[in-house]
Design an enzyme around this catalytic site. Structure first.
Site, PDB file in Angstrom:
ATOM      1  N   LYS A  85       0.920 -14.571   5.324  1.00  0.00           N
ATOM      2  CA  LYS A  85       2.049 -13.624   5.280  1.00  0.00           C
ATOM      3  C   LYS A  85       1.729 -12.394   6.122  1.00  0.00           C
ATOM      4  CE  LYS A  85       2.516 -10.622   1.660  1.00  0.00           C
ATOM      5  NZ  LYS A  85       2.686  -9.200   2.004  1.00  0.00           N
ATOM      6  N   ASN A  86       0.496 -11.838   5.930  1.00  0.00           N
ATOM      7  CA  ASN A  86       0.169 -10.556   6.554  1.00  0.00           C
ATOM      8  C   ASN A  86      -0.240 -10.659   8.012  1.00  0.00           C
ATOM      9  OD1 ASN A  86       0.901  -9.411   4.196  1.00  0.00           O
ATOM     10  ND2 ASN A  86      -1.181  -9.056   3.454  1.00  0.00           N
ATOM     11  N   CYS A 104       5.301   2.745  -3.790  1.00  0.00           N
ATOM     12  CA  CYS A 104       5.677   1.455  -4.351  1.00  0.00           C
ATOM     13  C   CYS A 104       4.781   1.250  -5.579  1.00  0.00           C
ATOM     14  CB  CYS A 104       5.501   0.331  -3.334  1.00  0.00           C
ATOM     15  SG  CYS A 104       3.786   0.033  -2.936  1.00  0.00           S
ATOM     16  N   ARG A 134       1.090   5.115  -0.405  1.00  0.00           N
ATOM     17  CA  ARG A 134       1.215   4.424   0.892  1.00  0.00           C
ATOM     18  C   ARG A 134       1.797   5.317   1.996  1.00  0.00           C
ATOM     19  NH1 ARG A 134       2.526  -1.765  -0.046  1.00  0.00           N
ATOM     20  NH2 ARG A 134       1.043  -1.925   1.653  1.00  0.00           N
ATOM     21  N   ASP A 154      -6.171  -7.334  -2.367  1.00  0.00           N
ATOM     22  CA  ASP A 154      -5.048  -8.227  -2.698  1.00  0.00           C
ATOM     23  C   ASP A 154      -5.441  -9.339  -3.653  1.00  0.00           C
ATOM     24  OD1 ASP A 154      -3.423  -8.056   0.563  1.00  0.00           O
ATOM     25  OD2 ASP A 154      -3.538  -6.665  -1.118  1.00  0.00           O
ATOM     26  N   ARG A 184       7.889 -13.108  -2.683  1.00  0.00           N
ATOM     27  CA  ARG A 184       7.686 -12.366  -1.428  1.00  0.00           C
ATOM     28  C   ARG A 184       6.491 -12.906  -0.669  1.00  0.00           C
ATOM     29  NH1 ARG A 184       8.076  -5.939  -1.744  1.00  0.00           N
ATOM     30  NH2 ARG A 184       7.530  -6.380   0.413  1.00  0.00           N
TER      31      ARG A 184
HETATM   32  C1  EPZ Z   1      -1.822  -4.250   4.475  1.00  0.00           C
HETATM   33  O1  EPZ Z   1      -1.088  -3.139   3.987  1.00  0.00           O
HETATM   34  C2  EPZ Z   1      -1.326  -5.456   3.680  1.00  0.00           C
HETATM   35  N1  EPZ Z   1       0.102  -5.638   3.894  1.00  0.00           N
HETATM   36  C3  EPZ Z   1      -1.591  -5.231   2.187  1.00  0.00           C
HETATM   37  O2  EPZ Z   1      -1.211  -6.434   1.502  1.00  0.00           O
HETATM   38  C4  EPZ Z   1      -3.100  -5.013   1.983  1.00  0.00           C
HETATM   39  O3  EPZ Z   1      -3.329  -4.722   0.617  1.00  0.00           O
HETATM   40  C5  EPZ Z   1      -3.568  -3.841   2.842  1.00  0.00           C
HETATM   41  O4  EPZ Z   1      -3.235  -4.092   4.233  1.00  0.00           O
HETATM   42  C6  EPZ Z   1      -5.070  -3.615   2.745  1.00  0.00           C
HETATM   43  O5  EPZ Z   1      -5.735  -4.795   3.104  1.00  0.00           O
HETATM   44  C7  EPZ Z   1       0.535  -6.224   5.049  1.00  0.00           C
HETATM   45  O6  EPZ Z   1      -0.237  -6.564   5.923  1.00  0.00           O
HETATM   46  C8  EPZ Z   1       2.022  -6.422   5.169  1.00  0.00           C
HETATM   47  P1  EPZ Z   1      -3.506  -0.056   4.821  1.00  0.00           P
HETATM   48  P2  EPZ Z   1      -1.183  -1.718   4.758  1.00  0.00           P
HETATM   49  O7  EPZ Z   1      -2.746   0.720   5.826  1.00  0.00           O
HETATM   50  O8  EPZ Z   1      -1.257  -1.935   6.206  1.00  0.00           O
HETATM   51  C9  EPZ Z   1      -3.848   4.235   2.852  1.00  0.00           C
HETATM   52  C10 EPZ Z   1      -0.049  -7.753  -0.063  1.00  0.00           C
HETATM   53  O9  EPZ Z   1      -0.127  -7.857  -1.294  1.00  0.00           O
HETATM   54  N2  EPZ Z   1      -3.178   4.696   4.076  1.00  0.00           N
HETATM   55  O10 EPZ Z   1      -4.806  -0.679   5.190  1.00  0.00           O
HETATM   56  O11 EPZ Z   1      -0.103  -0.845   4.225  1.00  0.00           O
HETATM   57  C11 EPZ Z   1      -2.905   3.417   1.979  1.00  0.00           C
HETATM   58  O12 EPZ Z   1      -2.131   4.284   1.170  1.00  0.00           O
HETATM   59  C12 EPZ Z   1      -0.104  -6.374   0.585  1.00  0.00           C
HETATM   60  O13 EPZ Z   1       0.072  -8.729   0.729  1.00  0.00           O
HETATM   61  C13 EPZ Z   1      -3.025   6.068   4.297  1.00  0.00           C
HETATM   62  O14 EPZ Z   1      -3.442   6.888   3.479  1.00  0.00           O
HETATM   63  O15 EPZ Z   1      -2.583  -1.213   4.201  1.00  0.00           O
HETATM   64  C14 EPZ Z   1      -3.848   2.560   1.178  1.00  0.00           C
HETATM   65  O16 EPZ Z   1      -4.332   3.307   0.087  1.00  0.00           O
HETATM   66  C15 EPZ Z   1      -0.256  -5.250  -0.439  1.00  0.00           C
HETATM   67  N3  EPZ Z   1      -2.399   6.487   5.420  1.00  0.00           N
HETATM   68  C16 EPZ Z   1      -4.991   2.284   2.161  1.00  0.00           C
HETATM   69  O17 EPZ Z   1      -4.898   3.302   3.174  1.00  0.00           O
HETATM   70  C17 EPZ Z   1      -1.907   5.610   6.364  1.00  0.00           C
HETATM   71  O18 EPZ Z   1      -1.363   6.054   7.394  1.00  0.00           O
HETATM   72  C18 EPZ Z   1      -4.898   0.929   2.816  1.00  0.00           C
HETATM   73  O19 EPZ Z   1      -3.690   0.869   3.527  1.00  0.00           O
HETATM   74  C19 EPZ Z   1      -2.064   4.228   6.126  1.00  0.00           C
HETATM   75  C20 EPZ Z   1      -2.702   3.789   4.977  1.00  0.00           C
END
Ligand code: EPZ
Length: 416
Positions: free
Chosen positions: A22-23, A115, A120, A303, A395
């Site tokens: 998915k990701n 969410c 996020r 995840d 999803r």
């Molecule tokens: C991706 O989300 C995945 N989603 C998530 O999977 C996964 O949990 C996550 O990466 C971490 O591996 C998709 O790929 C669609 P991040 P993403 O940016 O890109 C903080 C699932 O269940 N952060 O690495 O949103 C954020 O709040 C989903 O399939 C900031 O603070 O993850 C989080 O605490 C859930 N500022 C952490 O970093 C930013 O600008 C990780 O977020 C960006 C992120």
């Protein structure tokens, strides 16, 4: 919203074929916006997030169609209006910022609300775009980004954000000069999008390591591609075998993508055998407890945190798990307690005492992976459980109930 009826305490056995990630698929669909022509994407999972993203692309003027096993994308002219309601409904749609900034010089996206798994924010994405010469304004509940011409920059991330890494990689493909991303995310999905973009004519190196270099090129074309297997779906089904005391086989997986999970379940007593693209698991009679913290790849994936907590309810002793990636990802634990689980959340950690006899209850899924954890726990519980809100599960998991049934579970979907 549909619901699942689950008759628990049936051990799962047999073989399950894992779908495309998915990701990765969601990001490759967005990356196609940078190119021109006809793309054929194989191994795309038929999940609702893919359908939602198809809606976002169609709204931007992309022709999206599916045949039996693949997605066809035809990209010609792009119209830069992302449908606000779709963007709000799926976090992954903020990934359109990079391609639309690069291709159109401007993009509007809804500011993501929090969410069920945390606040996020997008600060890392936006800081990177600004370093590449974009201006970002907040207009109401929208971010409006503009950049007549993106220029390459040397960008250091404060945190290895997956989405920010992908967004900046995409923006940098046609920027002026070279962009370097330091402290980049190293997930397998980052390696996948690098291969896809390079297949379109981009010049990117280093994905999978903390430093990614992108040399801007004039334009990108199209390519055909097959999406990597979904490591989180693989881990979820592996844990379904384990929580029900069964033995089974995962087909079409890349074992190294879930190495931390394989190490953990082996330490808990499971017998795990890996080959090129398969994993087999045999459950032990007694599960040992564990301690683990979630980390960016290659650490233990956030995840799989909820699913791990569900399994911990059957381990003999106290397990402890720290959620170090998201700031609020324990919402599902109160539902586990309805089944009789002994779970205590303390800020960013959770302690689980087992083994506890779980008994069927009426549960509500609040997010994708938390919902998967409830399904796993219901499979181990005595009697019948009802899980409401399975649209969250849909999803990220294609036909979960049919695949679990084929492994010996008793689970039916009731449309509400
Ligand atoms: C991706 O989300 C995945 N989603 C998530 O999977 C996964 O949990 C996550 O990466 C971490 O591996 C998709 O790929 C669609 P991040 P993403 O940016 O890109 C903080 C699932 O269940 N952060 O690495 O949103 C954020 O709040 C989903 O399939 C900031 O603070 O993850 C989080 O605490 C859930 N500022 C952490 O970093 C930013 O600008 C990780 O977020 C960006 C992120």
């Amino acid at each position: 919203m549909g619901k699942f009826l689950v008759e628990g305490q049936r051990s799962l056995n047999g073989s399950v074929r894992i779908n495309g990630a998915k990701n990765s698929a969601l990001k490759l669909m967005v990356a196609a916006l940078l190119g021109k022509g006809s793309f054929r994407l194989e191994n795309v999972p038929r999940i609702t997030d893919v359908d939602t993203m198809a809606g976002v692309l169609r709204a931007l003027g992309v022709d999206v169609s599916f045949d039996s096993s693949a997605m066809q994308l035809d990209v010609s002219s792009i119209d830069g209006h992302t449908p606000k309601e779709l963007v709000k409904s799926m976090r992954a749609s903020v990934q359109v910022m990079g391609p639309l900034l690069a291709r159109l010089g401007s993009v509007e996206v809804a500011r993501p609300g929090g969410c069920n798994i945390g606040s996020r924010p997008l600060d890392i994405h936006l800081a990177g775009f600004e370093q590449m010469g974009a201006t970002i304004d907040i207009v109401g509940d929208m971010y409006v980004a503009r950049a007549p011409r993106l220029r390459g920059a040397d960008i250091t991330f404060r945190y290895p954000s997956v989405g920010a890494t992908e967004n900046i990689m995409m923006a940098a493909t046609m920027a002026e000069g070279e962009t370097i991303i330091r402290n980049a995310a190293r997930e397998p999905e980052i390696v996948d999008i690098q291969a896809f973009l390079n297949g379109m004519g981009a010049d990117i190196r280093g994905a999978g390591t903390p430093i990614i270099r992108i040399k801007g090129v004039r334009e990108l074309g199209a390519t055909d591609f097959s999406v990597i297997p979904d490591r989180i779906e693989a881990g979820t089904y592996l844990l379904a075998f384990l929580i029900t005391g069964g033995s089974g086989r995962l087909e079409n997986v890349i074992p190294e993508h879930i190495a931390p999970l394989l190490e953990l379940v082996s330490a808990m007593g499971a017998k795990v055998v890996t080959q090129e693209r398969t994993i087999t698991i045999e459950s032990p009679t007694k599960l040992k407890p564990f301690q683990v913290s979630t980390r960016p790849y290659p650490g233990f994936p956030t995840d799989l945190q909820p699913q791990m907590v569900a399994v911990a309810t059957q381990a003999v002793g106290r397990s402890e798990l720290e959620e170090a990636v998201f700031d609020r990802r324990f919402g599902y634990t109160q539902e586990l307690c309805k089944l009789g689980a002994d779970v205590t959340v303390n800020r960013s950690s959770v302690a689980i005492d087992g083994p506890t006899r779980l008994t069927g209850a009426s549960l509500v899924a609040g997010d994708l992976r938390g919902g998967a954890a409830l399904v796993l726990a219901a499979l181990a519980a005595e009697g019948q459980s009802v899980i409401h809100g399975v649209a969250h599960v849909d999803r990220g998991y294609e036909s979960m109930e049919e695949r679990l049934e084929s492994l010996g579970a008793k689970i039916t979907r009731i449309e509400e």
